[in-house]
Design an enzyme around this catalytic site. Structure first.
Site, PDB file in Angstrom:
ATOM      1  N   ASP A  98       0.820  -1.208   0.000  1.00 22.48           N
ATOM      2  CA  ASP A  98       0.000   0.000   0.000  1.00 22.48           C
ATOM      3  C   ASP A  98       0.862   1.270   0.000  1.00 22.48           C
ATOM      4  O   ASP A  98       0.740   2.110   0.885  1.00 22.48           O
ATOM      5  CB  ASP A  98      -0.902  -0.068   1.254  1.00 22.48           C
ATOM      6  CG  ASP A  98      -1.882   1.079   1.319  1.00 22.48           C
ATOM      7  OD1 ASP A  98      -2.333   1.535   0.271  1.00 22.48           O
ATOM      8  OD2 ASP A  98      -2.192   1.511   2.448  1.00 22.48           O
ATOM      9  N   ASN A 118       6.702  -7.216   6.854  1.00 25.47           N
ATOM     10  CA  ASN A 118       5.448  -6.596   7.274  1.00 25.47           C
ATOM     11  C   ASN A 118       4.291  -7.314   6.610  1.00 25.47           C
ATOM     12  O   ASN A 118       4.237  -7.436   5.383  1.00 25.47           O
ATOM     13  CB  ASN A 118       5.403  -5.121   6.868  1.00 25.47           C
ATOM     14  CG  ASN A 118       4.073  -4.479   7.264  1.00 25.47           C
ATOM     15  OD1 ASN A 118       3.830  -4.244   8.440  1.00 25.47           O
ATOM     16  ND2 ASN A 118       3.204  -4.224   6.294  1.00 25.47           N
ATOM     17  N   GLU A 119       3.407  -7.794   7.456  1.00 26.26           N
ATOM     18  CA  GLU A 119       2.158  -8.412   7.012  1.00 26.26           C
ATOM     19  C   GLU A 119       2.308  -9.469   5.935  1.00 26.26           C
ATOM     20  O   GLU A 119       1.703  -9.384   4.867  1.00 26.26           O
ATOM     21  CB  GLU A 119       1.177  -7.336   6.541  1.00 26.26           C
ATOM     22  CG  GLU A 119       0.725  -6.441   7.652  1.00 26.26           C
ATOM     23  CD  GLU A 119      -0.558  -5.695   7.334  1.00 26.26           C
ATOM     24  OE1 GLU A 119      -0.994  -5.714   6.181  1.00 26.26           O
ATOM     25  OE2 GLU A 119      -1.113  -5.104   8.268  1.00 26.26           O
ATOM     26  N   ASN A 143      -0.276  -5.670  13.577  1.00 26.68           N
ATOM     27  CA  ASN A 143      -1.086  -4.573  13.062  1.00 26.68           C
ATOM     28  C   ASN A 143      -2.551  -4.918  13.296  1.00 26.68           C
ATOM     29  O   ASN A 143      -2.938  -6.079  13.150  1.00 26.68           O
ATOM     30  CB  ASN A 143      -0.844  -4.372  11.569  1.00 26.68           C
ATOM     31  CG  ASN A 143       0.609  -4.032  11.264  1.00 26.68           C
ATOM     32  OD1 ASN A 143       1.357  -3.616  12.151  1.00 26.68           O
ATOM     33  ND2 ASN A 143       1.007  -4.191  10.007  1.00 26.68           N
ATOM     34  N   TYR A 192      -6.682  -3.442  12.792  1.00 25.32           N
ATOM     35  CA  TYR A 192      -7.532  -2.399  12.201  1.00 25.32           C
ATOM     36  C   TYR A 192      -9.004  -2.546  12.564  1.00 25.32           C
ATOM     37  O   TYR A 192      -9.887  -2.303  11.744  1.00 25.32           O
ATOM     38  CB  TYR A 192      -7.324  -2.360  10.686  1.00 25.32           C
ATOM     39  CG  TYR A 192      -6.045  -1.619  10.342  1.00 25.32           C
ATOM     40  CD1 TYR A 192      -6.000  -0.238  10.407  1.00 25.32           C
ATOM     41  CD2 TYR A 192      -4.873  -2.298  10.020  1.00 25.32           C
ATOM     42  CE1 TYR A 192      -4.822   0.461  10.133  1.00 25.32           C
ATOM     43  CE2 TYR A 192      -3.690  -1.616   9.740  1.00 25.32           C
ATOM     44  CZ  TYR A 192      -3.685  -0.236   9.799  1.00 25.32           C
ATOM     45  OH  TYR A 192      -2.525   0.456   9.540  1.00 25.32           O
ATOM     46  N   TYR A 229     -10.960  -1.436   8.890  1.00 21.81           N
ATOM     47  CA  TYR A 229     -11.257  -2.508   7.929  1.00 21.81           C
ATOM     48  C   TYR A 229     -12.214  -3.526   8.535  1.00 21.81           C
ATOM     49  O   TYR A 229     -12.962  -4.181   7.829  1.00 21.81           O
ATOM     50  CB  TYR A 229      -9.971  -3.208   7.487  1.00 21.81           C
ATOM     51  CG  TYR A 229      -9.047  -2.296   6.710  1.00 21.81           C
ATOM     52  CD1 TYR A 229      -9.445  -1.730   5.514  1.00 21.81           C
ATOM     53  CD2 TYR A 229      -7.775  -1.986   7.188  1.00 21.81           C
ATOM     54  CE1 TYR A 229      -8.616  -0.884   4.802  1.00 21.81           C
ATOM     55  CE2 TYR A 229      -6.926  -1.153   6.482  1.00 21.81           C
ATOM     56  CZ  TYR A 229      -7.354  -0.602   5.287  1.00 21.81           C
ATOM     57  OH  TYR A 229      -6.530   0.234   4.583  1.00 21.81           O
ATOM     58  N   GLU A 269       0.652  -1.117  14.193  1.00 24.25           N
ATOM     59  CA  GLU A 269      -0.247  -0.297  13.363  1.00 24.25           C
ATOM     60  C   GLU A 269      -1.658  -0.381  13.912  1.00 24.25           C
ATOM     61  O   GLU A 269      -2.121  -1.462  14.286  1.00 24.25           O
ATOM     62  CB  GLU A 269      -0.295  -0.795  11.905  1.00 24.25           C
ATOM     63  CG  GLU A 269       0.917  -0.492  11.086  1.00 24.25           C
ATOM     64  CD  GLU A 269       0.792  -0.947   9.624  1.00 24.25           C
ATOM     65  OE1 GLU A 269      -0.339  -1.023   9.115  1.00 24.25           O
ATOM     66  OE2 GLU A 269       1.846  -1.220   9.026  1.00 24.25           O
ATOM     67  N   TRP A 304      -0.885   4.048  12.896  1.00 28.04           N
ATOM     68  CA  TRP A 304      -0.540   4.141  11.477  1.00 28.04           C
ATOM     69  C   TRP A 304      -1.287   5.326  10.917  1.00 28.04           C
ATOM     70  O   TRP A 304      -2.499   5.351  11.021  1.00 28.04           O
ATOM     71  CB  TRP A 304      -0.939   2.859  10.745  1.00 28.04           C
ATOM     72  CG  TRP A 304      -0.543   2.848   9.296  1.00 28.04           C
ATOM     73  CD1 TRP A 304      -1.371   3.017   8.210  1.00 28.04           C
ATOM     74  CD2 TRP A 304       0.772   2.644   8.761  1.00 28.04           C
ATOM     75  NE1 TRP A 304      -0.648   2.923   7.053  1.00 28.04           N
ATOM     76  CE2 TRP A 304       0.668   2.701   7.356  1.00 28.04           C
ATOM     77  CE3 TRP A 304       2.024   2.434   9.345  1.00 28.04           C
ATOM     78  CZ2 TRP A 304       1.764   2.556   6.511  1.00 28.04           C
ATOM     79  CZ3 TRP A 304       3.111   2.281   8.510  1.00 28.04           C
ATOM     80  CH2 TRP A 304       2.980   2.342   7.106  1.00 28.04           C
ATOM     81  N   LYS A 341      -4.287   7.833   6.521  1.00 29.66           N
ATOM     82  CA  LYS A 341      -4.242   7.470   7.945  1.00 29.66           C
ATOM     83  C   LYS A 341      -3.170   8.270   8.678  1.00 29.66           C
ATOM     84  O   LYS A 341      -2.930   8.051   9.867  1.00 29.66           O
ATOM     85  CB  LYS A 341      -4.011   5.969   8.116  1.00 29.66           C
ATOM     86  CG  LYS A 341      -5.186   5.143   7.612  1.00 29.66           C
ATOM     87  CD  LYS A 341      -5.135   3.698   8.051  1.00 29.66           C
ATOM     88  CE  LYS A 341      -6.234   2.903   7.376  1.00 29.66           C
ATOM     89  NZ  LYS A 341      -6.070   2.750   5.925  1.00 29.66           N
TER      90      LYS A 341
HETATM   91  C1  GCB Z   1      -1.443  -2.212   6.785  1.00 28.79           C
HETATM   92  C2  GCB Z   1      -0.129  -2.100   6.100  1.00 28.79           C
HETATM   93  C3  GCB Z   1       0.173  -0.693   5.644  1.00 28.79           C
HETATM   94  C4  GCB Z   1      -1.079  -0.070   5.046  1.00 28.79           C
HETATM   95  C5  GCB Z   1      -2.158  -0.041   6.103  1.00 28.79           C
HETATM   96  C6  GCB Z   1      -3.472   0.540   5.570  1.00 28.79           C
HETATM   97  O1  GCB Z   1      -1.705  -3.101   7.527  1.00 28.79           O
HETATM   98  O2  GCB Z   1       0.925  -2.586   6.883  1.00 28.79           O
HETATM   99  O3  GCB Z   1       1.213  -0.728   4.708  1.00 28.79           O
HETATM  100  O4  GCB Z   1      -0.838   1.204   4.545  1.00 28.79           O
HETATM  101  O5  GCB Z   1      -2.425  -1.332   6.533  1.00 28.79           O
HETATM  102  O6  GCB Z   1      -3.735   1.712   5.777  1.00 28.79           O
HETATM  103  O7  GCB Z   1      -4.195  -0.194   4.916  1.00 28.79           O
END
Ligand code: GCB
Length: 644
Positions: free
Chosen positions: A214, A454-455, A517, A519, A523, A556, A601, A621
């Protein structure tokens, strides 16, 4: 150009050279690819391996930064090599600044990910006669091939990390020397980071350019290109390890010297009340010693005190001299804590990006300083170099500001549903990048932990297919090998990977610290902060149950907020919602003593591919806008972090 120099790198050759490139990356490649090209230097020196040490000036070393306006030409048909543009010069160039990404400069280059050529000239300084001459690139994204006066020097695969060549004897005095570089950033499946396999990753067909990650895939010469000189026998590598013992600092220094040199060397630490020196002997190019600093000022965010370590070869006789700044500190994981100098730390800060309008990912010192000022202003003590190694300048500055850095490899968004040979190729590339990263950054006190990825995910997000059988196990084996490799490179720092919410526990569990991370509220459980934090609470307890007493960092969490949009009650995309979600996460995370870090994040909004989730091709973000204006969340964090 020698007759046998390959014109077009085949896949097999590229891989072989990339693997051999660790450490003295391109020098090894250059030496292997072009031994016959090494012309005699006026001073009689033959070419040898170069050094990746950051090119600091000293009594014996001159540095010339070649940054400035170069010439540039895109080469969509890949004809520059067969037409020998490195001999004839670029047929239709336009000016380009170096360092800078090419994408935001020219309309026709924004979405260009093929080969492009860079060209410049330099003159030799007559004072450099009899010195060894080196050429160093801070970063070229992704694959660079280099020629000097038409002679092929070698190549480097992978962005964000430096490579260097010994070019002694290849440049001439009293006339311009032409430097030609081809840089290519094709989105290929077997690279790191890679693109998704389009047959199975439906979501990405709506994003452009297609990336599995991303952020915008900026390309070009992103960091300075410099010439520097050394004496014939010169320091090639320095490894510093530090310890604390009863109020004294212990500084171990190991050196590597070119050409199997043997002799005496002096190590001096200055900056304290009085300089401390020790004499060591170097045998067959290797030597080590230890210095003791009574009443040491240990490096920490509260007192980022730096000593100057000077290494002189040949005692007083005047051999090579090299100096770097070092900090004396310890870092370790003990139970559920991360201890800096024996005391527990809690990380406040962010994941960031190297990203700014027009420069793209080109080194931008004003933005760097402004970012660190804003990190201080907001009360951050740390950041993660998401999702690739940042510039060496950013780490030197972090040493000075006292930020604690989680240094990340370019291993972002790895997937494990691809054929085994693709996964294996990625492992080779990522192992090489990890080697180069540790080699480059091992002496920075600011770097307290390595993040290997990462992820990583078994299959791309939002694909309709099920997780293919064996994908989780393939990832487990991949990370077992990567962790084992990284642990041979550095035993002095914790090593982790950053997991996605609900990612395979067997992957993240291999780390010394559990980084995740999360969300909820964005999400997942969109728009419902209360439900999101209740779910977070359950996830925290599940992590603890699964990973024993390892410390946990939430690397994050957050929400997009379009600057200037407000809503009462708070709604998604408003500054109010972002601030409230981040505060709710913060308060929940702080209830658990084994959580030792919280990084919302992201630090600032950043450019992404075009897509249905990214208004203005931006991930919003950031708690600062892309031009670094604070959103409501920035003020909220400043208030919360003032109490830590
Ligand atoms: C994540 C990723 C990051 C993205 C973020 C997002 O988990 O590690 O690279 O930018 O989500 O905002 O979707």
């Amino acid at each position: 150009m020698a007759e046998d120099t390959p014109r077009t790198p085949t896949r097999a050759m590229t891989r072989r050279q990339a693997v051999g490139a660790f450490g003295l990356a391109a020098s090894v490649t250059a030496a292997a690819a072009a031994p016959a090209m090494a012309g005699p230097h006026p001073g009689g020196l033959a070419r040898g391996p170069s050094t990746l040490l950051y090119p600091h000036e000293s009594r014996t070393r001159s540095v010339r930064d070649l940054s400035g306006l170069w010439r540039f030409q895109m080469d969509p048909a890949d004809q520059g090599e067969s037409q020998k543009w490195f001999v004839s010069g670029l047929p239709a160039p336009r000016p380009i600044p170096v360092p800078c990404s090419w994408n935001d400069l020219f309309d026709d280059a924004r979405d260009y990910f093929g080969t492009a050529w860079y060209e410049t000239e330099f003159q030799l300084d007559s004072g450099w006669r009899g010195r060894r001459l080196h050429l160093r690139f801070g970063s070229a994204v992704y694959h660079a091939r280099v020629w000097l006066n038409g002679e092929y020097l070698g190549e480097h695969m992978g962005g964000h990390l430096p490579f260097a060549f010994d070019v002694t004897g290849l440049a001439h005095e009293g006339q311009p020397n032409r430097l030609s570089v081809s840089v290519e950033n094709k989105p290929l499946l077997d690279r790191v980071p890679s693109v998704p396999d389009m047959r199975s990753a439906r979501m990405y067909q709506v994003d452009f350019p297609q990336t599995a990650y991303d952020f915008f895939p900026y390309c070009g010469l992103h960091r300075p290109v410099v010439l520097f000189t050394t004496p014939d026998a010169h320091l090639q590598d320095v490894t510093v390890t530090t310890g604390l013992s009863g109020g004294a600092g212990l500084v171990g220094v190991a050196v590597a010297v070119s050409g199997g040199w043997s002799g005496a060397a002096t190590l001096t630490l200055s900056g304290g009340p009085k300089p401390v020196s020790v004499s060591i002997s170097v045998k067959d190019g290797a030597g080590s010693g230890q210095l003791k600093l009574p009443g040491v000022r240990a490096w920490s965010p509260d007192d980022p005190f730096l000593y100057r370590l000077t290494i002189k070869l040949g005692g007083e006789a005047g051999g090579d001299e090299y100096a770097l700044k070092i900090g004396v500190r310890t870092i370790e994981v003990k139970g559920s804590e991360i201890l800096l100098n024996g005391k527990p730390i809690f990380l406040t800060g962010f994941g960031k990006h190297e990203d700014f309008p027009i420069h793209g990912k080109g080194l931008d010192l004003p933005v760097l300083v402004r970012d660190y000022e804003l990190l201080k202003w907001i009360g951050a003590n740390s950041f993660r170099t998401s999702h690739y190694p940042y510039s060496e300048e950013s780490l030197m500055l972090a040493d000075e500001y006292g930020f604690l850095v989680i240094a990340e490899t370019p291993g972002v968004s790895l997937v494990f549903m691809d054929p085994p040979e693709i996964i294996e190729a990625r492992l080779r590339q990522l192992s090489q990048a990890t080697s180069e990263l540790v080699h480059r950054d091992k002496n920075h006190p600011c770097v307290i932990m390595w993040s290997l990825a990462n992820e990583p995910i078994p299959k791309p997000f939002h694909t309709v297919n099920d997780v293919p059988p064996g994908a989780v196990e393939a990832g487990t084996r991949f990370f077992e090998r990567l962790f084992a490799h990284a642990r041979t490179l550095d035993k002095s720092r914790p090593i982790a990977l950053v997991s996605v919410q609900n990612g395979p526990a067997d992957w993240v569990g291999q780390g010394d610290v559990i980084c995740t991370n999360s969300y909820n509220g964005w999400y997942a459980i969109s728009g419902q902060i209360d439900v999101a934090t209740a779910t977070l609470e359950k996830e925290i307890l599940a992590l603890r149950a699964r990973h024993g007493d390892k410390p946990v960092i939430f690397t994050e969490f957050g929400a997009d907020a379009v600057a200037g949009v407000h809503a009462q009650p708070a709604e998604m995309w408003s500054e109010d919602y972002q601030a409230q979600l981040i505060e709710a996460y913060w308060r929940t995370l702080r209830k658990h003593p084994y959580i030792v870090g919280a990084h919302p994040w992201a630090f600032a909004d950043f450019k992404t591919a075009q897509g249905i989730m990214r208004v203005g091709s931006l991930n919003q973000k950031g708690v600062f806008t892309r031009d670094r204006r604070p959103k409501l969340a920035a003020h909220k964090l400043r208030e919360l972090w003032a109490k830590v």
